[in-house]
Write an enzyme that holds these catalytic residues in place. Structure first.
Site, PDB file in Angstrom:
ATOM      1  N   LYS A  52      52.200  65.829  32.294  1.00  0.00           N
ATOM      2  CA  LYS A  52      53.066  65.062  31.402  1.00  0.00           C
ATOM      3  C   LYS A  52      52.527  63.641  31.233  1.00  0.00           C
ATOM      4  O   LYS A  52      52.503  63.102  30.125  1.00  0.00           O
ATOM      5  CB  LYS A  52      54.507  65.061  31.947  1.00  0.00           C
ATOM      6  CG  LYS A  52      55.173  66.445  31.854  1.00  0.00           C
ATOM      7  CD  LYS A  52      56.519  66.541  32.574  1.00  0.00           C
ATOM      8  CE  LYS A  52      57.035  67.983  32.532  1.00  0.00           C
ATOM      9  NZ  LYS A  52      58.329  68.165  33.232  1.00  0.00           N
ATOM     10  N   GLN A  96      61.809  65.418  37.759  1.00  0.00           N
ATOM     11  CA  GLN A  96      61.233  66.756  37.860  1.00  0.00           C
ATOM     12  C   GLN A  96      62.069  67.606  38.814  1.00  0.00           C
ATOM     13  O   GLN A  96      62.413  67.163  39.916  1.00  0.00           O
ATOM     14  CB  GLN A  96      59.769  66.663  38.339  1.00  0.00           C
ATOM     15  CG  GLN A  96      59.013  67.978  38.307  1.00  0.00           C
ATOM     16  CD  GLN A  96      58.800  68.524  36.891  1.00  0.00           C
ATOM     17  OE1 GLN A  96      58.733  67.787  35.926  1.00  0.00           O
ATOM     18  NE2 GLN A  96      58.708  69.842  36.781  1.00  0.00           N
ATOM     19  N   ASP A 119      64.933  65.094  28.771  1.00  0.00           N
ATOM     20  CA  ASP A 119      64.949  66.510  29.164  1.00  0.00           C
ATOM     21  C   ASP A 119      66.155  67.242  28.550  1.00  0.00           C
ATOM     22  O   ASP A 119      66.206  68.475  28.565  1.00  0.00           O
ATOM     23  CB  ASP A 119      65.034  66.630  30.692  1.00  0.00           C
ATOM     24  CG  ASP A 119      63.714  67.049  31.331  1.00  0.00           C
ATOM     25  OD1 ASP A 119      62.892  67.672  30.636  1.00  0.00           O
ATOM     26  OD2 ASP A 119      63.535  66.765  32.523  1.00  0.00           O
TER      27      ASP A 119
END
Ligand code: GUN
Length: 292
Positions: A52, A96, A119
Site C-alpha cells: 500500500k 490493517q 477502508d
C-alpha cells in the site's frame, strides 16, 4: 474464457490517479496523504501494508506507515487514531486487520473519523453504502465492482452467489451486488459456514464471488457453464519449490473451473491488486472531500 486481469486494470487506475495528482501539484494543491497503522509482526499484513505504501509512492501520494508492537494496548492504539483524526495533513488512514487479541476491533473502527475512513469500515460509512449514499466503499468490494464494470460483465438480473460473510468482503459484496444500478441489480445469495448443500446453490449461480480462504474449495463440478468467477482467496500454502517457501492460492480450482467460466480472476493478479488501487482511489476521494 476472458481473464479479468486485475494487474492490468489496477495499473490503468493508478495511471489515472497519478494524472490527477499531477494536476493537483500543477495547481499548487496539497497531494493526498494516506497513513496505515500496523500492529504486530504478521508477515502477510506487513507485506500488504508495504504494498500500500509503495503504491502511494507510485502515484505521487504522501504516505506514513505507523508500526506498533504486538503488545500495544487498546488505549495506545486509540490514542494513535485520535492523533491521525486530528492531523490536518492526513487525508485518510487505515488500520490493517486483524488486530492482536487484546484489542477490540469494533471499538477501534468506531474511533476512526468517518471522513478519513478510506477502508469504509466505520458503521456510518457501511450504513451509507447500504443506503446508496455517497461513502467510502471497502477497497476489495470496490475493486471487484470496478473489474466487473471495466470488463462490461452483465450483472443485471443475474444470480450472484457470495461465499463467505466477512465484514471486509462477503457482507459488503452481498449488499453492493443487490443495489440498484451497475454493477448491481443482481439477485444475491449469501452463503457461509452454516449453508447446507452449497453445491446446489453454486451450480445455479451466474456469478460466484468466493471470499472463503479455503484453497481450491470451488471445483468445476460445483459451477455451471459460462459462470463468472471472482476469486478473493489469498491463502499462503507451503511450497518448498518457491523462494519464499509458500505460494498464494485462491479459493477456486482455477485449472478446471476456468474451462467452464466466461470470465475469471486469476490468483495472484486478480482481485489483490485491485484492492490497493481502490484504496488509493478512496484516498483521492478523501482529499477531494476535505477540500470541499
Ligand atoms: N486485512 C485484510 N484486508 C484488509 C483491508 O482491506 N483493510 C484492512 N485495513 N485490513 C485488511
Amino acid at each position: 474464457m476472458v481473464l479479468l486481469d486485475g494487474k492490468k486494470v489496477s495499473n490503468d487506475i493508478k495511471n489515472e490517479i497519478a494524472e490527477e495528482v499531477k494536476k493537483m501539484k500543477a495547481n499548487g494543491e496539497k497531494v493526498p496523504h494516506l497513513a496505515a497503522i500496523i500492529v504486530g509482526n504478521d508477515g502477510a499484513s506487513l507485506t500488504y501494508v508495504a504494498s500500500k505504501v509503495r503504491a502511494c509512492e507510485r502515484v505521487g501520494f504522501d504516505s506514513t506507515m505507523v508500526r506498533l508492537s504486538n503488545t500495544t494496548s487498546e488505549v495506545e492504539l486509540l490514542d494513535k487514531i485520535h492523533e491521525l483524526n486530528n492531523n490536518p495533513d492526513i487525508d485518510g488512514f487505515i488500520i490493517q486487520l486483524p488486530l492482536p487479541k487484546q484489542i477490540d476491533t469494533q471499538k477501534v473502527l468506531l474511533a476512526v473519523n468517518p471522513d478519513k475512513d478510506v477502508d469504509g469500515f466505520h458503521p456510518m460509512n457501511f450504513g451509507r453504502m447500504a443506503l446508496d449514499m455517497s461513502t467510502f466503499i471497502p477497497a476489495t468490494p470496490f475493486g471487484i465492482l470496478e473489474l466487473l464494470d471495466r470488463y462490461g460483465v452483465d450483472t443485471q438480473g443475474k444470480h450472484t452467489v457470495v461465499i463467505g460473510r466477512s465484514h471486509i468482503v462477503g457482507r459488503p459484496m452481498s449488499i453492493l451486488m443487490g443495489r440498484k444500478g451497475f454493477p448491481g441489480n443482481s439477485t444475491v445469495t449469501l452463503t457461509h459456514s452454516h449453508t447446507k448443500n452449497i453445491t446446489q446453490i453454486t451450480s445455479q449461480a451466474d456469478i460466484i464471488i468466493s471470499a472463503l480462504g479455503v484453497p481450491n474449495f470451488l471445483k468445476a463440478e460445483m459451477v455451471k457453464d459460462d459462470v463468472v468467477i471472482i476469486d478473493v482467496g489469498i491463502t499462503r500454502v507451503p511450497d518448498d519449490s518457491t523462494e519464499k517457501g509458500y505460494r498464494i492460492t485462491g479459493d477456486v480450482d482455477f485449472e478446471n473451473v476456468s474451462k467452464k467460466a466466461s470470465f475469471i480472476t486469476p490468483v495472484p493478479g486478480g482481485v489483490g491488486p485491485m484492492t490497493i488501487a481502490m484504496l488509493l482511489k478512496n484516498t483521492l476521494l478523501a482529499r477531494e472531500r476535505q477540500m470541499k
